[in-house]
Structure formats: C-alpha cells, structure tokens
Design a protein around this motif. Structure first.
Motif, PDB file in Angstrom:
ATOM      1  N   LEU A 163      56.120  32.697 -63.122  1.00 48.15           N
ATOM      2  CA  LEU A 163      56.262  33.403 -61.852  1.00 48.15           C
ATOM      3  C   LEU A 163      54.951  33.438 -61.091  1.00 48.15           C
ATOM      4  O   LEU A 163      53.889  33.700 -61.651  1.00 48.15           O
ATOM      5  CB  LEU A 163      56.733  34.839 -62.128  1.00 48.15           C
ATOM      6  N   HIS A 167      54.389  35.149 -57.322  1.00 49.38           N
ATOM      7  CA  HIS A 167      55.199  35.759 -56.275  1.00 49.38           C
ATOM      8  C   HIS A 167      54.440  36.877 -55.564  1.00 49.38           C
ATOM      9  O   HIS A 167      53.764  37.683 -56.194  1.00 49.38           O
ATOM     10  CB  HIS A 167      56.482  36.328 -56.875  1.00 49.38           C
ATOM     11  N   GLU A 215      50.930  32.260 -51.631  1.00 50.29           N
ATOM     12  CA  GLU A 215      51.385  33.650 -51.740  1.00 50.29           C
ATOM     13  C   GLU A 215      50.548  34.589 -50.887  1.00 50.29           C
ATOM     14  O   GLU A 215      51.063  35.565 -50.332  1.00 50.29           O
ATOM     15  CB  GLU A 215      51.374  34.101 -53.204  1.00 50.29           C
ATOM     16  N   GLU A 230      58.636  29.772 -45.771  1.00 57.09           N
ATOM     17  CA  GLU A 230      58.045  28.992 -46.862  1.00 57.09           C
ATOM     18  C   GLU A 230      57.245  27.812 -46.317  1.00 57.09           C
ATOM     19  O   GLU A 230      56.142  27.514 -46.789  1.00 57.09           O
ATOM     20  CB  GLU A 230      59.147  28.499 -47.808  1.00 57.09           C
ATOM     21  N   ALA A 239      61.876  38.957 -58.285  1.00 58.08           N
ATOM     22  CA  ALA A 239      61.218  39.599 -57.155  1.00 58.08           C
ATOM     23  C   ALA A 239      62.101  39.730 -55.935  1.00 58.08           C
ATOM     24  O   ALA A 239      61.617  40.004 -54.858  1.00 58.08           O
ATOM     25  CB  ALA A 239      59.940  38.839 -56.806  1.00 58.08           C
ATOM     26  N   ALA A 242      60.382  32.641 -55.019  1.00 59.19           N
ATOM     27  CA  ALA A 242      59.051  32.448 -55.566  1.00 59.19           C
ATOM     28  C   ALA A 242      58.521  31.080 -55.182  1.00 59.19           C
ATOM     29  O   ALA A 242      59.245  30.215 -54.696  1.00 59.19           O
ATOM     30  CB  ALA A 242      59.101  32.607 -57.084  1.00 59.19           C
TER      31      ALA A 242
END
Length: 328
Positions: free
Chosen positions: A157, A159, A190, A229, A264, A269
């Motif tokens: 992960l 995130h 991130e 994104e 999350a 992610a």
C-alpha cells in the motif's frame, strides 16, 4: 401534519431540482472526453468535481430559499407569507395543509432513497476509518513534507489519506519491493494528492452525489478519479524529473498489488487505476502539471448560489410552490 407535508414537499423539490440539473450536466460531462482536455488532467478533474457538485448546490439553494419565508415568519422576522395566496400548493410548516397524494409519494420516495444512499456513504466511511485506524496503530510515523506512516507487512500500500491531518500510508512490503527512485516516485504522486486536497474533495463529491441522479454521480466520480490520478502523475514526473521513472513505478506497483486495495476507501491507491493510459501519457509527456482549482471554484459557486438564494428568496419560494402546483 403541516410539518410532515412541508418535509415531503421539500424532499420532492430537492429531488426534482437535482434530477433536472443532472440531466443538464450530463452532456457537459461527456465533453470532458474531448482531445483538447486530455493534456490538462488537472483541469479535467476540476471540471468533473464542479459538475458533480452542481446538482447538490442547486437543490440545497432552491430548497433553502423556498423554506426561508415560513422560517422567517416563525421567527417573527417577516409577515405570514401564506395569507396572500390560497390558489396553489403551500410550502409552509406553520399552517395545517393537506399534501397532494402524488406529491407526498414523490417526496416520501425521494427522502427514502436519499437516506438509504446517505446511510451507505456513512457506513463505507466508518469502515474505511476503522481500517485506517487499525493500520496506523501498527505503523511508525516518519517526518516529511507530509508525514509518512510506515506500516509493517501487507497489504502492499502507498496511499494518501486525511481530510485535515494529511499523511501517507506506506507498507513495508511495498517499500522493500521498490528501488529508492521508485519509492520517491510513488511518494511524489501521493504528495500531489495531498496538495490537491483530494481526500477531502473525494468526500465532498461523494456527498454531493446524493443529490444527483445515481448514474451521473458515478460518472462524475469516475471522471474525477481518473483525471486526478493523471494530474498527480504529471506532478510526480515534474518532481522527480523523469516521466519514465514514474511510469515504471506505476507498472511495478500495479503488478505487486495485483488487485485494487479497498483499505483507504474511495480514492484508488498508487498504480491501481487506468494504468495503460497513464503510462502512455507519462512516456509521451502529454500531461502537463497544473495547479488544482476545484475547491476554490466550488467555494465561489456555493457563495454565489447563497447570494442568489438570499436575493431572490421570495421569487424562488413562489416559483417552487407554483411548479409543484402545476406538476402535481
């Protein structure tokens, strides 16, 4: 009885306004696929957010304006607005009124659907919060531009989380599988999410979707997530100075994750969404890093809607009563 009739009429009004605005917004949302907007994903994300919040702003503004005269009369700030017109439906909780059956049915159905969808949102948020709390209780904080919580073991992960206390969750299993440059690329991506306040924007967009037609709400969330994104990829590429490095990190993380983690919540992610398209944009250096303006634009729109509602309270109140009278 008057209060119940008023509640059902307001629920019906909110549903009708939200549906009408949703149908008007839908063609505009389709225009976000235009090629001219593909190189500016941050602008696409902002537009998707604004379009997704329009039904909510319109519904809340109209209902608030329509409810203002009876509320002002109840507080002794204005004369009783019902005395001057007995020829159509009344939006009032001061006087006993018989709500029309069809209007009552529409209001009751709309209110039930809204509460059901709202309950689903709340439950998902509570589940996400519980998962995050469990993970963070095992993690170790590290200093940085935004705090990094190093979580031992699985899941793999990386995130961005936090509405106010912004931070990044990074699992040890993922960090060990990446090179230092790849970790830096993932963290830069991130950090871009946190600079853009996307955990907060995602929540606001989800809540605003309660006032929109479900298919439009889903489409706006999907368009926003994909564009966000891509925008963060562009910012990460600018930060590390190599789009190919970010693209390689995306592919590697996606391979390691194998499937989308739901730890999350709403925002995917790193490496989880529209991988092929994002890699192409990074390698071709098509996406430009630009600043996010969605929160500012939405704030200005909400302020403008509030001013219009205050300025035209009486007009909107009677317009809503007349529309309900004609429709039902």
């Amino acid at each position: 009885m008057a209060t119940l009739a008023f509640l059902l009429e307001c629920a019906a009004t909110a549903a009708l306004v939200g549906t009408a605005v949703s149908l008007l917004v839908w063609p505009t949302l389709l225009m976000l696929r235009a090629r001219a907007l593909q190189r500016v994903p941050a602008l696409r994300a902002d537009l998707a957010f604004v379009l997704g919040t329009l039904p909510a702003l319109a519904s809340v503004g109209v209902v608030a304006a329509a409810a203002a005269p009876p509320l002002a009369a109840a507080l002794g700030l204005a004369d009783d607005h019902c005395l001057g017109h007995g020829h159509h439906v009344h939006l009032c909780f001061l006087h006993t009124a018989t709500v029309r059956p069809v209007l009552a049915a529409v209001g009751a159905f709309s209110l039930a659907v809204f509460l059901f969808r709202a309950g689903d949102v709340v439950l998902r948020l509570l589940r996400v919060r519980a998962r995050l709390s469990a993970l963070e209780s095992l993690g170790t904080p590290r200093p940085g531009l935004f705090p990094i919580v190093a979580v031992p073991g699985a899941p793999r992960l990386c995130h961005a989380v936090g509405l106010v206390r912004r931070r990044i969750l990074l699992s040890a299993s993922l960090e060990e599988a990446l090179t230092q440059e790849e970790v830096r690329s993932a963290l830069a991506h991130e950090e871009a999410h946190l600079r853009r306040r996307e955990p907060l924007l995602g929540l606001l967009l989800g809540v605003a979707g309660l006032f929109a037609v479900p298919f439009l709400a889903r489409a706006c969330v999907a368009a926003y997530q994909t564009a966000a994104e891509e925008a963060c990829d562009a910012e990460a590429a600018a930060a590390v100075g190599d789009g190919g490095l970010v693209a390689g990190a995306l592919v590697k993380v996606a391979t390691l994750q194998r499937r989308l983690s739901n730890v999350a919540g709403e925002m995917p992610a790193f490496g989880a969404l529209a991988l092929e398209r994002r890699v192409r944009l990074l390698l071709d250096e098509e996406a430009r890093a630009t600043s996010a303006q969605a929160l500012r634009v939405a704030g200005v729109m909400a302020f403008a809607a509030g001013l219009l509602a205050v300025a035209y309270t009486s007009f909107l109140h009677h317009a809503v009563e007349t529309a309900l009278h004609l429709l039902f």
